[in-house]
Design an enzyme around this catalytic site. Structure first.
Site, PDB file in Angstrom:
ATOM      1  N   GLU A  16      -0.562  14.527  -8.182  1.00  0.00           N
ATOM      2  CA  GLU A  16       0.137  15.490  -7.439  1.00  0.00           C
ATOM      3  C   GLU A  16      -0.539  15.759  -6.031  1.00  0.00           C
ATOM      4  O   GLU A  16       0.126  15.888  -4.898  1.00  0.00           O
ATOM      5  CB  GLU A  16       0.110  16.562  -7.903  1.00  0.00           C
ATOM      6  CG  GLU A  16       1.277  16.658  -9.293  1.00  0.00           C
ATOM      7  CD  GLU A  16       0.191  16.427 -10.536  1.00  0.00           C
ATOM      8  OE1 GLU A  16      -0.744  15.618 -10.350  1.00  0.00           O
ATOM      9  OE2 GLU A  16       0.785  16.596 -11.599  1.00  0.00           O
ATOM     10  N   LEU A  17      -1.805  16.062  -5.946  1.00  0.00           N
ATOM     11  CA  LEU A  17      -2.581  16.213  -4.722  1.00  0.00           C
ATOM     12  C   LEU A  17      -2.634  15.459  -3.911  1.00  0.00           C
ATOM     13  O   LEU A  17      -2.195  15.432  -2.541  1.00  0.00           O
ATOM     14  CB  LEU A  17      -4.187  16.597  -4.944  1.00  0.00           C
ATOM     15  CG  LEU A  17      -4.700  17.168  -3.804  1.00  0.00           C
ATOM     16  CD1 LEU A  17      -4.359  18.086  -3.313  1.00  0.00           C
ATOM     17  CD2 LEU A  17      -6.302  17.078  -3.943  1.00  0.00           C
ATOM     18  N   LYS A 114     -20.831   5.296  -0.142  1.00  0.00           N
ATOM     19  CA  LYS A 114     -20.610   5.349  -1.494  1.00  0.00           C
ATOM     20  C   LYS A 114     -21.436   6.796  -2.234  1.00  0.00           C
ATOM     21  O   LYS A 114     -22.723   6.758  -1.618  1.00  0.00           O
ATOM     22  CB  LYS A 114     -20.984   4.073  -2.406  1.00  0.00           C
ATOM     23  CG  LYS A 114     -19.853   3.326  -2.118  1.00  0.00           C
ATOM     24  CD  LYS A 114     -20.037   2.071  -3.149  1.00  0.00           C
ATOM     25  CE  LYS A 114     -18.972   1.182  -2.865  1.00  0.00           C
ATOM     26  NZ  LYS A 114     -17.664   1.565  -3.680  1.00  0.00           N
ATOM     27  N   ILE A 432     -11.742 -15.192   4.597  1.00  0.00           N
ATOM     28  CA  ILE A 432     -12.335 -14.921   3.440  1.00  0.00           C
ATOM     29  C   ILE A 432     -11.456 -15.032   2.189  1.00  0.00           C
ATOM     30  O   ILE A 432     -11.873 -15.014   1.089  1.00  0.00           O
ATOM     31  CB  ILE A 432     -12.783 -13.194   3.605  1.00  0.00           C
ATOM     32  CG1 ILE A 432     -13.831 -13.036   4.997  1.00  0.00           C
ATOM     33  CG2 ILE A 432     -13.668 -12.664   2.337  1.00  0.00           C
ATOM     34  CD1 ILE A 432     -14.886 -13.906   5.093  1.00  0.00           C
ATOM     35  N   SER A 434      -7.566 -14.003   1.584  1.00  0.00           N
ATOM     36  CA  SER A 434      -6.339 -13.477   1.431  1.00  0.00           C
ATOM     37  C   SER A 434      -5.905 -13.454   2.761  1.00  0.00           C
ATOM     38  O   SER A 434      -6.501 -13.303   3.732  1.00  0.00           O
ATOM     39  CB  SER A 434      -6.301 -12.299   0.988  1.00  0.00           C
ATOM     40  OG  SER A 434      -7.062 -11.240   1.590  1.00  0.00           O
ATOM     41  N   GLU A 485      -3.987 -16.361  -1.407  1.00  0.00           N
ATOM     42  CA  GLU A 485      -4.029 -15.469  -2.485  1.00  0.00           C
ATOM     43  C   GLU A 485      -2.763 -14.617  -2.616  1.00  0.00           C
ATOM     44  O   GLU A 485      -2.595 -13.559  -3.161  1.00  0.00           O
ATOM     45  CB  GLU A 485      -5.203 -14.424  -2.302  1.00  0.00           C
ATOM     46  CG  GLU A 485      -6.519 -15.228  -2.211  1.00  0.00           C
ATOM     47  CD  GLU A 485      -7.729 -14.226  -2.346  1.00  0.00           C
ATOM     48  OE1 GLU A 485      -7.594 -12.903  -2.614  1.00  0.00           O
ATOM     49  OE2 GLU A 485      -8.957 -14.749  -1.717  1.00  0.00           O
ATOM     50  N   HIS A 643     -19.019 -14.145  -1.289  1.00  0.00           N
ATOM     51  CA  HIS A 643     -18.606 -13.170  -0.100  1.00  0.00           C
ATOM     52  C   HIS A 643     -19.072 -11.867  -0.555  1.00  0.00           C
ATOM     53  O   HIS A 643     -18.946 -11.372  -1.735  1.00  0.00           O
ATOM     54  CB  HIS A 643     -17.201 -13.182   0.326  1.00  0.00           C
ATOM     55  CG  HIS A 643     -16.719 -11.869   0.973  1.00  0.00           C
ATOM     56  ND1 HIS A 643     -17.059 -11.777   2.301  1.00  0.00           N
ATOM     57  CD2 HIS A 643     -15.985 -10.873   0.791  1.00  0.00           C
ATOM     58  CE1 HIS A 643     -16.395 -10.576   2.847  1.00  0.00           C
ATOM     59  NE2 HIS A 643     -15.822  -9.939   1.745  1.00  0.00           N
ATOM     60  N   HIS A 696     -10.750  -4.329   9.020  1.00  0.00           N
ATOM     61  CA  HIS A 696     -10.270  -3.000   8.576  1.00  0.00           C
ATOM     62  C   HIS A 696      -9.578  -2.075   9.838  1.00  0.00           C
ATOM     63  O   HIS A 696      -9.098  -0.937   9.554  1.00  0.00           O
ATOM     64  CB  HIS A 696     -11.387  -1.895   8.465  1.00  0.00           C
ATOM     65  CG  HIS A 696     -12.043  -2.753   7.183  1.00  0.00           C
ATOM     66  ND1 HIS A 696     -13.275  -3.324   7.491  1.00  0.00           N
ATOM     67  CD2 HIS A 696     -11.868  -2.754   5.915  1.00  0.00           C
ATOM     68  CE1 HIS A 696     -13.817  -3.996   6.253  1.00  0.00           C
ATOM     69  NE2 HIS A 696     -13.020  -3.795   5.293  1.00  0.00           N
TER      70      HIS A 696
HETATM   71  N1  GLN Z   1     -11.399 -13.037  -1.099  1.00  0.00           N
HETATM   72  C1  GLN Z   1     -11.012 -11.717  -1.249  1.00  0.00           C
HETATM   73  C2  GLN Z   1      -9.812 -11.444  -0.277  1.00  0.00           C
HETATM   74  O1  GLN Z   1      -9.877 -12.086   0.846  1.00  0.00           O
HETATM   75  C3  GLN Z   1     -12.186 -10.841  -0.960  1.00  0.00           C
HETATM   76  C4  GLN Z   1     -11.724  -9.195  -1.017  1.00  0.00           C
HETATM   77  C5  GLN Z   1     -12.917  -8.818  -0.550  1.00  0.00           C
HETATM   78  O2  GLN Z   1     -14.152  -8.873  -0.229  1.00  0.00           O
HETATM   79  N2  GLN Z   1     -12.743  -7.344  -1.002  1.00  0.00           N
HETATM   80  O3  GLN Z   1      -9.061 -10.829  -0.247  1.00  0.00           O
HETATM   81 ZN    ZN Z   2     -14.737  -8.186   1.621  1.00  0.00          ZN
END
Ligand code: GLN
Ligand code: ZN
Length: 756
Positions: A16-17, A114, A432, A434, A485, A643, A696
């Site tokens: 809910e929050l 973290k 990487i 995806s 992916e 990775h 990101h």
């Molecule tokens: N192979 C994954 C991707 O490209 C790696 C994701 C990740 O490192 N969190 O989404």
């Molecule tokens: Zn990653």
């Protein structure tokens, strides 16, 4: 025997929050409405704990975003730039948490890290030289009073000065020492205020005490508390620790003028020895953390009551508690209507752990509990688990030999062989794994899950996405391609669903940061592969091009770390079981003609033990071999990539190199230089692809900017050893920005390559 909860999940039974907070973020409700909604959730949680028979119920364990951030605001540790451009406290608060952008202001969020060895992230408070530290906030008092007005006596919880100061970032020239007195005054103010509110206890959390401490740390801690405890008045002080033992400062802690000491007896087994060897003072209360706050399994009453029996021989008062805040456990098994009862009976989430505390307090007082029904239903494993055992998997793990972990020939020889067979240019480019998960990709998956389309249509669509993705990468002129992916929503869930031994929940959410929650799968039985999991997709992608396509897998340590592990066998054994399944997949991919295979270990660093002394024996000694096991059987020509999602592995560089991958890519766009120096110094052998831009953010990096990153990298590392790639998977990005960014990336690589 009384009982105590260290902290309770704040997100709510049905998150809910999360939902009301996100409504507030979207400006659909006002802050007052959000506050009112949050108040209801807080009181409901307190009421639940009261009903379940909890004696020490926490307050101020609630947070709109994070408790470290709450403390920062409470103590006025707010960077100037936030105070200058925003007016209300809650605007400032959320801006520090998430950044703030409007016509006149562009403020980046404070950084996030973290929280010890959990998957929860805290906001790192930033202390500027000009910081005017003093008690300006009222949150803990408001929440204490709010509960009191509703008829509940609570134990307010705050993060202690030692932990708070240790985790802060000092952004100017001043350091911890310069601020000590100011902070002490502010903390003393908190105690004064609770005295005037006539609270009985306050819980002061000091998880930093379970880390490795040197003598300076210890004297700093002691000096803080000797001073602070002078202000305790009538308030009883519980110093709460968790996530490990306090071996470096046990004797110092017990000699302080405290009223209660909270020790984690689950992750901090050594605490039991400390109590035995050094005694526990009889004038203090021991808050014994016997119910695991982090896992999802029922408590084994037989074992716990044995521990309680030993504690009862001490001459102090004992209160039973959770080992840490229940924040790290999902809310309740009542939400799991689709899990079979013979499986569900193994689980206890946060709400059920409250029952366990109550049971254990009652049984702990009883002289004879063997016949008690509660005792009988929580003692050891019922038999239904047998069906999830596979003797052949167990045997395979037991018969692993040294050479199962060794790939031949050695890496320096493989480099030469692979150079010849893969014909890659200098500074090869790749991604990487995806590619953007567009609306169509998501729809395909959800329609298949709902039964609207059949498996054949689903796969046909996936093949189309793959074809588009390969065409796009050819147009971008990347050197090593990926299939994109599109069959995965999550890198762990996908493999969990393909493997035997996992259970998936509907609602077992755990807070990761802010309003974000994750729903880790549960490792319930022995793990084995039913059939190959990725081959048809990768093979198809490879059939469309002469350039190498990378097979894409998630590694055993990451699958384990992002699941709730079973506890009847060791983490080493689980990791080896998963590694054997991944190994079969690696071999099948190679057999299908795939020349480059990436085994992601995104979360390897995450569960590194808090104490240096435990790093090898408890973790790296099996985590690194588990990865090696996956690829030890491949041909020298097959290039193995891995990775990682972070670059803070400066202290375990040798171990990362020891994974014996041929290539590793990692996030570095925000911290490139320091890690490159470390790699250089350690003589890192693995070829490296430090991310040259940050995925990101939706921002498109320019070609010159990427060229500059590449130059910085090859200044430190031999260009022969360098790959060019983004810093993580692209699945959360939009298609357009991705295309532009990658175009700039390949152009930048070409331009640097030519100049060399
Ligand atoms: N192979 C994954 C991707 O490209 C790696 C994701 C990740 O490192 N969190 O989404
Ligand atoms: Zn990653």
């Amino acid at each position: 025997m009384k009982n105590s909860v260290t902290g309770f999940p704040r997100i709510g039974k049905n998150r809910e929050l999360k939902f009301i907070t996100e409504k507030y973020f979207k400006k659909e409700i006002s802050f007052d409405e959000l506050y009112e909604g949050a108040k209801n959730i807080r009181l409901e949680h307190i009421k639940l704990q009261k009903e379940k028979g909890i004696d020490f119920i926490p307050s101020n364990d609630f947070s709109f975003y994070d408790n470290m951030l709450d403390m920062a605001q409470l103590l006025n540790a707010i960077p100037e730039r936030f105070r200058k451009s925003l007016s209300t406290d809650h605007e400032i608060y959320f801006a520090m948490a998430r950044g703030h952008q409007d016509n006149n202001t562009d403020l980046k969020a404070l950084s996030m890290k973290k929280w010890f060895n959990t998957n929860y992230h805290y906001i790192v408070p930033e202390i500027e030289d000009s910081a005017d530290i003093r008690l300006t906030g009222t949150k803990p008092f408001d929440e204490y009073t709010e509960a009191k007005d509703a008829g509940f006596d609570t134990k307010p919880v705050i993060i202690g000065p030692f932990t708070f100061l240790k985790l802060c970032k000092f952004s100017g020239d001043k350091n911890i020492g310069d601020f000590k007195d100011k902070f002490l005054q502010a903390y003393a103010g908190i105690l004064d205020k609770f005295n005037s509110l006539e609270a009985e206890w306050i819980q002061i959390d000091e998880p930093c005490l379970v880390r490795d401490l040197d003598s300076d740390d210890i004297s700093f801690f002691i000096s803080l508390y000797e001073e602070l405890l002078g202000h305790k008045g009538n308030l009883k002080i519980l110093l709460q620790t968790y996530f490990g033992d306090i071996r470096d400062c046990y004797t110092e802690v017990i000699s302080l003028n405290l009223d209660g000491i909270g020790l984690d007896l689950i992750e901090g087994k050594e605490n039991l020895n400390l109590i035995k060897d050094h005694e526990f003072p009889k004038d203090k209360t021991l808050f014994a953390g016997v119910v695991n706050g982090k896992n999802i399994w029922k408590n084994n009453y037989g074992e716990t009551l044995e521990t309680i029996g030993r504690l009862k021989q001490l001459s102090c008062e004992i209160v039973l508690s959770t080992s840490c805040s229940l924040l790290h456990s999902p809310f309740t098994i009542e939400n799991e209507t689709e899990i079979r009862n013979d499986i569900l009976r193994y689980f206890a989430f946060a709400a059920e752990k409250l029952n366990e505390l109550k049971d254990l307090s009652r049984l702990g007082d009883a002289l004879d509990y063997q016949g008690d029904p509660a005792f009988r239903s929580n003692s050891g494993d019922p038999d239904s688990k047998k069906a999830f055992e596979h003797k052949n998997v167990q045997n395979a793990v037991n018969s692993l030999k040294e050479n199962d972990f060794t790939r031949l020939p050695k890496r320096s020889e493989r480099v030469v062989i692979q150079k010849e067979s893969l014909c890659l240019p200098l500074l090869p480019t790749t991604t990487i794994g995806s590619f953007p998960q567009t609306a169509e990709v998501k729809r395909n998956r959800s329609e298949y899950k709902k039964g609207i389309i059949d498996k054949e249509t689903y796969d046909k669509n996936i093949f189309e996405f793959i074809k588009e993705c390969i065409d796009e990468q050819l147009e971008l002129d990347l050197d090593v391609l990926v299939h994109g992916e599109f069959e995965r929503n999550d890198m762990v869930e996908f493999f969990g669903e393909c493997l035997e031994g996992f259970i998936f929940t509907k609602n077992a959410w755990v807070q990761s940061y802010g309003t974000r929650c994750v729903k880790p799968p549960i490792i319930f039985g022995d793990i084995r592969r039913r059939e190959n999991m990725t081959v048809k997709y990768i093979k198809y992608a490879q059939s469309l091009t002469d350039k190498p396509v990378k097979g894409m897998l998630t590694g055993p340590v990451t699958i384990l770390n992002w699941s709730f592990p079973r506890e009847d066998i060791s983490r080493r054994e689980i990791a080896m079981q998963i590694a054997l399944a991944i190994k079969e997949e690696v071999n099948d991919l190679e057999e299908a003609g795939i020349k480059v295979i990436q085994i992601d270990e995104a979360a390897l660093r995450e569960k590194l033990p808090i104490r240096k002394a435990d790093r090898y024996s408890e973790y790296l000694d099996w985590a690194i071999p588990a990865f090696r096991l996956c690829h030890s059987g491949v041909k020298p020509e097959t290039q193995i990539h891995t990775h990682m999602c972070y670059s803070e592995f400066g202290d375990i560089i040798k171990d990362i190199d020891n994974m014996d991958a041929d290539v590793i890519s990692f996030e570095a766009s925000r911290s490139t230089l320091s890690i490159l120096d470390d790699l250089k110094e350690a003589g890192f052998e693995t070829q490296v692809g430090p991310g040259v831009y940050d995925i990101h953010s939706p921002r498109v990096p320019g070609t010159d900017e990427i060229k500059e990153s590449i130059h910085k990298i090859i200044e430190k590392i031999n260009p022969e050893q360098v790959w060019v790639n983004p810093d993580c998977g692209l699945k959360t990005r939009g298609p357009e920005e991705t295309y532009k960014s990658l175009k700039n990336l390949t152009n930048a690589a070409k331009s640097v390559r030519e100049a060399l």
